[in-house]
Design a protein around this motif. Structure first.
Motif, short mmCIF file in Angstrom:
data_model
loop_
_atom_site.label_atom_id
_atom_site.label_comp_id
_atom_site.label_asym_id
_atom_site.label_seq_id
_atom_site.Cartn_x
_atom_site.Cartn_y
_atom_site.Cartn_z
N TYR A 158 35.47 54.14 46.77
CA TYR A 158 35.09 54.40 45.23
C TYR A 158 34.82 52.50 45.14
O TYR A 158 33.92 52.22 44.84
N ILE B 50 39.68 55.66 36.19
CA ILE B 50 39.89 54.91 38.00
C ILE B 50 40.39 56.56 38.10
O ILE B 50 40.24 56.59 39.84
N ILE C 247 34.68 47.33 37.89
CA ILE C 247 36.35 47.97 38.29
C ILE C 247 37.94 47.82 36.74
O ILE C 247 38.00 48.62 37.34
N ASP D 35 37.29 50.28 34.92
CA ASP D 35 37.52 51.60 35.16
C ASP D 35 39.13 52.05 34.49
O ASP D 35 39.79 52.68 34.80
#
Length: 264
Positions: free
Chosen positions: A100, A90, A81, A84
């Protein structure tokens, strides 16, 4: 749409399968960790029969099953995460027609299933052959442990997701991720069972989610928690799973409002 989420599980599993050779070395590493802990605790026990409510045999079993359980629930969702967020991908993830965070959880589950079959089970077999591990004889202990193992994955992944989403607010959360790993391994009871901590610290940890990851499932597997007690500790896991949904939902919605691309 639900089928699409299951596809994320399948794709991550197949991706991990392509690099399965890496996990053969993982079996060796986890076995070495168990061996180091086994001989350390053996030296600590000496001629003693019990320590912190654990007999020597229970401690050996606890060490083996705790490390092999970690082989299943461990993942790097926080780092995924964070990456991203830093590289800006993202933004694309957020405009796609799926949640997500749920996708990340499914990907983590796909990795966990691979780890369960290719790392945890073979590693546990080797540990049983090398060390005096005592397996439960009660079917309720097996059933309780396996259900609790799944919740260990959920709670561990939730903590990873919370840590990963924090990158929206601190931009670089590398230090937080490293601190999180140390805190989880230590306070979950992986390195030292919680019953061996000082009384005040043990009391504090009882109201934190970390014990639900390793200590409680390990206590069921070793027989320290039996009968109705299994339902009680499973209830603790379920409560923490529900509680941790709150900061995840809040962070996710706050992150969508705060979204910016760092460096691009």
């Amino acid at each position: 749409m639900l089928g699409a989420y299951f596809d994320f599980i399948r794709i991550r599993f197949l991706t991990m399968l392509a690099y399965r050779v890496n996990y053969y070395s993982g079996i060796l590493i986890y076995t070495l960790n168990i061996g180091v802990n086994y001989f350390t605790w053996r030296a600590i026990y000496g001629e003693g029969e019990s320590l912190g409510g654990f007999t020597g045999a229970q401690m050996t079993t606890y060490v083996a099953v705790s490390w092999m359980a970690r082989a299943f629930y461990f993942n790097n969702l926080d780092r995924e995460i964070s990456t991203d967020i830093r590289d800006g991908s993202i933004a694309i993830q957020f405009i796609r027609p799926y949640n997500y965070v749920l996708v990340k959880m499914m990907q983590g589950l796909g990795e966990g299933l691979f780890r369960f079959m290719m790392l945890m089970i073979p590693g546990m077999v080797i540990a049983i052959l090398l060390f005096p591990v005592q397996l439960p004889t009660d079917l309720s202990a097996w059933a309780g442990f396996l259900v609790m193992l799944f919740f260990s994955f959920l709670i561990s992944s939730q903590i990873n997701i919370i840590t990963g989403l924090s990158a929206f607010f601190v931009e670089n959360n590398e230090g937080m991720m490293r601190m999180k790993r140390v805190v989880v391994d230590l306070f979950s009871g992986l390195i030292v069972p919680i019953s061996l901590f000082p009384g005040w610290l043990s009391s504090v940890l009882e109201v934190l989610p970390f014990q639900a990851i390793t200590y409680l499932p390990g206590s069921v597997f070793t027989g320290r928690v039996q009968g109705v007690g299994i339902w009680n500790v499973l209830g603790i896991q379920i409560i923490w799973f529900a509680v941790l949904l709150i900061p995840i939902v809040w962070l996710y919605h706050a992150a969508r409002q705060r979204l910016f691309v760092q460096g691009g």
